[in-house]
Design a protein around this motif. Structure first.
Motif, PDB file in Angstrom:
ATOM      1  N   GLU A 120     -66.940  -7.928 -11.168  1.00  0.00           N
ATOM      2  CA  GLU A 120     -67.913  -8.076 -10.082  1.00  0.00           C
ATOM      3  C   GLU A 120     -69.271  -8.413 -10.677  1.00  0.00           C
ATOM      4  O   GLU A 120     -69.782  -7.671 -11.511  1.00  0.00           O
ATOM      5  CB  GLU A 120     -67.982  -6.787  -9.265  1.00  0.00           C
ATOM      6  CG  GLU A 120     -69.120  -6.684  -8.275  1.00  0.00           C
ATOM      7  CD  GLU A 120     -69.074  -7.774  -7.218  1.00  0.00           C
ATOM      8  OE1 GLU A 120     -69.997  -8.624  -7.227  1.00  0.00           O
ATOM      9  OE2 GLU A 120     -68.134  -7.773  -6.408  1.00  0.00           O
TER      10      GLU A 120
ATOM     11  N   ILE B  56     -72.969  -3.346  -6.824  1.00  0.00           N
ATOM     12  CA  ILE B  56     -71.627  -3.138  -6.281  1.00  0.00           C
ATOM     13  C   ILE B  56     -70.690  -2.657  -7.381  1.00  0.00           C
ATOM     14  O   ILE B  56     -69.891  -1.733  -7.180  1.00  0.00           O
ATOM     15  CB  ILE B  56     -71.098  -4.432  -5.635  1.00  0.00           C
ATOM     16  CG1 ILE B  56     -71.944  -4.797  -4.415  1.00  0.00           C
ATOM     17  CG2 ILE B  56     -69.627  -4.277  -5.248  1.00  0.00           C
ATOM     18  CD1 ILE B  56     -71.523  -6.080  -3.727  1.00  0.00           C
TER      19      ILE B  56
ATOM     20  N   ASP C 247     -63.693  -9.985  -7.939  1.00  0.00           N
ATOM     21  CA  ASP C 247     -64.578 -10.727  -7.054  1.00  0.00           C
ATOM     22  C   ASP C 247     -64.201 -12.209  -7.095  1.00  0.00           C
ATOM     23  O   ASP C 247     -63.775 -12.727  -8.132  1.00  0.00           O
ATOM     24  CB  ASP C 247     -66.034 -10.533  -7.494  1.00  0.00           C
ATOM     25  CG  ASP C 247     -67.015 -11.122  -6.505  1.00  0.00           C
ATOM     26  OD1 ASP C 247     -66.662 -11.260  -5.319  1.00  0.00           O
ATOM     27  OD2 ASP C 247     -68.150 -11.448  -6.916  1.00  0.00           O
TER      28      ASP C 247
ATOM     29  N   LEU D 150     -62.106  -9.152  -3.986  1.00  0.00           N
ATOM     30  CA  LEU D 150     -63.334  -8.782  -3.286  1.00  0.00           C
ATOM     31  C   LEU D 150     -64.007 -10.084  -2.882  1.00  0.00           C
ATOM     32  O   LEU D 150     -64.385 -10.874  -3.734  1.00  0.00           O
ATOM     33  CB  LEU D 150     -64.257  -7.970  -4.204  1.00  0.00           C
ATOM     34  CG  LEU D 150     -63.665  -6.726  -4.852  1.00  0.00           C
ATOM     35  CD1 LEU D 150     -64.658  -6.106  -5.817  1.00  0.00           C
ATOM     36  CD2 LEU D 150     -63.243  -5.717  -3.796  1.00  0.00           C
TER      37      LEU D 150
ATOM     38  N   ALA E  38     -66.647 -12.335  -0.008  1.00  0.00           N
ATOM     39  CA  ALA E  38     -67.609 -12.382   1.095  1.00  0.00           C
ATOM     40  C   ALA E  38     -67.171 -13.384   2.145  1.00  0.00           C
ATOM     41  O   ALA E  38     -67.808 -13.535   3.175  1.00  0.00           O
ATOM     42  CB  ALA E  38     -68.994 -12.748   0.561  1.00  0.00           C
TER      43      ALA E  38
ATOM     44  N   LYS F 215     -66.368  -8.192   1.862  1.00  0.00           N
ATOM     45  CA  LYS F 215     -67.689  -7.582   1.814  1.00  0.00           C
ATOM     46  C   LYS F 215     -68.436  -7.870   3.113  1.00  0.00           C
ATOM     47  O   LYS F 215     -68.298  -8.958   3.674  1.00  0.00           O
ATOM     48  CB  LYS F 215     -68.497  -8.152   0.640  1.00  0.00           C
ATOM     49  CG  LYS F 215     -67.885  -7.936  -0.735  1.00  0.00           C
ATOM     50  CD  LYS F 215     -68.759  -8.641  -1.776  1.00  0.00           C
ATOM     51  CE  LYS F 215     -68.156  -8.564  -3.164  1.00  0.00           C
ATOM     52  NZ  LYS F 215     -68.950  -9.325  -4.141  1.00  0.00           N
ATOM     53  N   PRO F 216     -69.267  -6.942   3.552  1.00  0.00           N
ATOM     54  CA  PRO F 216     -69.446  -5.581   3.029  1.00  0.00           C
ATOM     55  C   PRO F 216     -68.281  -4.704   3.441  1.00  0.00           C
ATOM     56  O   PRO F 216     -67.750  -4.850   4.542  1.00  0.00           O
ATOM     57  CB  PRO F 216     -70.754  -5.123   3.675  1.00  0.00           C
ATOM     58  CG  PRO F 216     -70.814  -5.890   4.968  1.00  0.00           C
ATOM     59  CD  PRO F 216     -70.171  -7.220   4.693  1.00  0.00           C
TER      60      PRO F 216
END
Length: 231
Positions: free
Chosen positions: A9, A14, A53, A80, A82, A103-104
């Protein structure tokens, strides 16, 4: 011995939050902030789970996932991201991710998904491998993850294989989308249920290796799917 988790990440806040929460839960945690270091750490040892991520400097999360799944279909990987579009989630799952968190996120949800992924890994590790499962001219080997239709080998992604395995293990039983999601994507999965339909389409395309073969996966309208020998 504590299970070891690699966090990849680039947002340090985070990454630190994840490190603190996972350490508190009893896991042994290592965190890195870019894609190249992630690949270096991955090759250094065996990990029980990777939190990855998607948007990373140096090497994208999708490329890391593709490289990992090139020779490792066992280590659980949770993305992970967005990005909220279904297409992005399906792409990650198609590349071999076990799950994703957008995310979030709520830390309780992420921890639940980590536990679910680790449970599935432990279950798979205890099962005896080497035996071929068959249905009509389809056969698959859980240990080697080989799939054959007649004499033709079929290449499947990690998630496609898991889905097909569940169908074969429950031959002739009608499985609902919720049952498939719970078994293949994990009990704590809360994403879009149409991901099942997407992956069924992927499997059908790959299993129908020629115009002469009959379809094995049948749709039971209003209920779900079943795998049975063609009549």
């Amino acid at each position: 011995m504590a299970e070891e988790i690699l966090i990849v990440e680039d947002e340090e806040k985070i990454a630190r939050l994840l490190e603190l929460e996972l350490t508190y839960e009893g896991y042994q945690v290592t965190k890195v902030y870019d894609g190249m270091e992630a690949m270096h750490q991955y090759r250094e040892k065996e990990w029980d789970l990777i939190l990855l991520d998607v948007m990373l400097p140096g090497l994208s999360g999708m490329e890391i996932l593709r490289r990992i799944r090139g020779n490792d279909t066992v280590t659980p990987v949770i993305l992970l991201t967005a990005k909220g579009a279904v297409e992005d989630k399906v792409t990650g799952l198609d590349f071999g991710a076990n799950d994703y968190v957008t995310k979030p996120f709520q830390i309780e949800e992420l921890l639940a998904r980590v536990r679910a992924a680790l449970r599935l890994k432990q279950k798979g590790g205890k099962e005896e491998g080497g035996k071929w499962l068959t249905c009509s001219d389809l056969k698959m080997n859980e240990q080697t993850r080989e799939v054959m239709r007649g004499e033709q080998a079929i290449e499947l992604t990690a998630k496609e294989f898991d889905l097909l395995l569940y169908l074969v293990e429950n031959e002739r039983q009608v499985l609902t989308r919720d049952q498939i999601l719970s078994k293949v994507w994990g009990y704590d999965y809360s994403g879009d249920t149409n991901v099942v339909d997407v992956y069924i389409r992927y499997l059908r395309r790959k299993l129908e290796v020629s115009n002469d073969v009959k379809p094995l996966i049948q749709t039971v309208r209003g209920v779900g799917y079943t795998l049975r020998q063609p009549t």
